[in-house]
Write a protein that holds these residues in place. Structure first.
Motif, short mmCIF file in Angstrom:
data_model
loop_
_atom_site.label_atom_id
_atom_site.label_comp_id
_atom_site.label_asym_id
_atom_site.label_seq_id
_atom_site.Cartn_x
_atom_site.Cartn_y
_atom_site.Cartn_z
N LEU A 1 69.10 -1.86 -2.46
CA LEU A 1 68.11 -1.08 -1.72
C LEU A 1 68.75 -0.08 -0.76
O LEU A 1 68.08 0.45 0.14
N ARG B 1 66.38 -10.10 -1.61
CA ARG B 1 67.62 -10.89 -1.57
C ARG B 1 67.35 -12.38 -1.79
O ARG B 1 68.11 -13.06 -2.47
N LEU C 1 73.41 -6.67 6.90
CA LEU C 1 72.59 -7.71 6.27
C LEU C 1 73.35 -9.04 6.19
O LEU C 1 72.94 -9.96 5.49
N LEU D 1 68.09 -6.94 -9.62
CA LEU D 1 66.79 -6.52 -9.07
C LEU D 1 66.28 -5.32 -9.86
O LEU D 1 66.99 -4.33 -10.03
N GLU D 2 65.04 -5.42 -10.35
CA GLU D 2 64.43 -4.31 -11.10
C GLU D 2 63.48 -3.50 -10.22
O GLU D 2 63.45 -2.28 -10.30
N SER D 3 62.69 -4.20 -9.44
CA SER D 3 61.76 -3.51 -8.55
C SER D 3 61.31 -4.45 -7.45
O SER D 3 61.38 -5.68 -7.60
N VAL D 4 60.88 -3.86 -6.36
CA VAL D 4 60.28 -4.64 -5.28
C VAL D 4 59.21 -3.77 -4.63
O VAL D 4 59.39 -2.56 -4.49
N ALA D 5 58.11 -4.38 -4.30
CA ALA D 5 57.03 -3.67 -3.62
C ALA D 5 56.44 -4.61 -2.58
O ALA D 5 56.35 -5.81 -2.81
N TRP D 6 56.12 -4.06 -1.43
CA TRP D 6 55.57 -4.92 -0.40
C TRP D 6 54.63 -4.15 0.51
O TRP D 6 54.68 -2.94 0.59
N GLU E 1 64.35 -5.99 2.06
CA GLU E 1 65.64 -6.62 1.74
C GLU E 1 65.47 -8.14 1.66
O GLU E 1 65.99 -8.79 0.76
N GLY F 1 54.33 -0.09 4.04
CA GLY F 1 54.97 -0.80 2.95
C GLY F 1 55.65 0.16 2.00
O GLY F 1 55.59 1.39 2.19
N GLN F 2 56.30 -0.38 1.00
CA GLN F 2 57.04 0.44 0.04
C GLN F 2 56.95 -0.18 -1.34
O GLN F 2 56.74 -1.39 -1.48
N SER F 3 57.16 0.68 -2.31
CA SER F 3 57.34 0.22 -3.68
C SER F 3 58.62 0.90 -4.18
O SER F 3 58.72 2.12 -4.15
N VAL F 4 59.57 0.10 -4.61
CA VAL F 4 60.88 0.62 -4.99
C VAL F 4 61.16 0.24 -6.44
O VAL F 4 61.08 -0.95 -6.80
N ARG F 5 61.47 1.24 -7.25
CA ARG F 5 61.84 0.99 -8.65
C ARG F 5 63.29 1.37 -8.83
O ARG F 5 63.69 2.51 -8.52
N LEU F 6 64.08 0.41 -9.29
CA LEU F 6 65.52 0.64 -9.43
C LEU F 6 65.82 0.94 -10.89
O LEU F 6 65.53 0.13 -11.77
#
Lengths: 178, 131
Positions: A69, B63, A45, B75-80, B59, A110-115
């Protein structure tokens, strides 16, 4: 005569297979990622700052957290498979649930990511994954199936690190009509 | 940074992914799908060049949001959702609007746009600003 709801036999089979797999959770050992694993990911990256910071923390004996991620982006934690076991499009069986041997192609929707908590180098990670939905749709380019796959990444004490919901779009590669 | 307000536009950022980056990202994420590194195979599936990975879009969304949010942001969450395909070398633009602010937690409606302004990726990013 009423036209079938699903006109593609391949997509009909995808839906049937998905129906058998829905909510069947499977565990996978993701192993113990290292600082090098994290840094290589960051390098792809072009994130030199992460690498400098991670290596400095490592040199000080302090914990090194993964790029946010890292878990969500890694498609597989298996050792293989060898090339002759890949599908013609390069995907492995696990990365193409419900589609093995079928004339279909697939792309990510697509995706949904919860950290929840960042993974730390040197700590073991497990993933638990399941197909959670399968829906037949019609769009501008024809019919397709949307597969929903959920993955939860866990630390050794069972607490959640990251939760990922991804959508895989499966299209008939032959044109589709019966 | 000054406290953001709902409705504020983030400065857009222009970029392109090289074919080298797509290959390296596929390698490091163990993604062997040939559309991402084999231009001839990508062409056989109707794409003009190797295809940007969905997770690489994720990313980019997050980012750029973190960079906008400033040092120490988390970063708490990302959705796309992938609306259209992007390929190696294609000029793309990250754009975002603040949709809500609750204390230090900021939610952005984020987009990746193609050169003609059409949407390539749409999504949301939640970040917590540094205290």
């Amino acid at each position: 005569m009423t036209a079938p709801v699903v006109s593609s036999p391949a997509l009909e089979e995808v839906l049937a297979r998905a129906g058998e797999l829905i909510d069947r959770w499977r565990d996978e050992d993701c192993g113990t990622p290292t600082v090098k694993d994290f840094c290589r990911y960051a390098a792809a990256l072009n994130d030199g700052e992460y690498i400098r910071r991670a290596r400095a923390l490592e040199a000080d004996g302090r914990p090194v957290e993964a790029p946010a991620l890292f878990l969500a982006a890694t498609m597989s934690w298996e050792d293989g498979p060898p090339e002759d076991e890949l599908r013609p499009d390069g995907l492995a069986r696990r990365e193409s649930p419900c589609t093995e041997g079928l004339p279909v192609r697939q792309v990510h929707g697509g995706q949904s990511v919860r950290l929840v908590r960042p993974p730390v180098a040197g700590a073991r990670i497990t993933a638990t994954r399941a197909v959670v939905s399968a829906r037949h749709k019609h769009g501008r380019s024809g019919e397709f199936v949307l597969l929903g796959v959920r993955t939860r990444f866990l630390s050794p004490d069972g607490s959640e690190l990251t939760a990922v919901d991804e959508t895989i779009v499966v299209l008939d590669a032959t044109g589709g009509d019966r | 940074m000054t406290a953001p307000a709902a409705g504020a536009e983030c400065p857009p950022r222009r970029y392109a992914h090289t074919s080298v980056q797509l290959f390296r990202f596929s390698a490091v994420s163990w993604n062997a799908h040939r559309i991402h590194y084999d231009a001839a195979f990508a062409a056989s599936e109707g794409f003009p060049d190797t295809v940007v990975q969905s997770t690489l879009h994720g990313e980019t969304l997050s980012r750029n949001a973190l960079e906008w949010a400033g040092p120490g942001a988390r970063l708490e969450s990302v959705a796309w959702r992938n609306v259209a395909t992007a390929v190696a070398g294609e000029q793309l633009t990250w754009a975002a609007t603040v949709s809500s602010v609750e204390g230090a937690r900021v939610r952005l409606d984020a987009r990746i746009l193609k050169a003609d302004g059409s949407e390539c990726v749409t999504g949301t990013v939640e970040v917590t600003l540094a205290g």
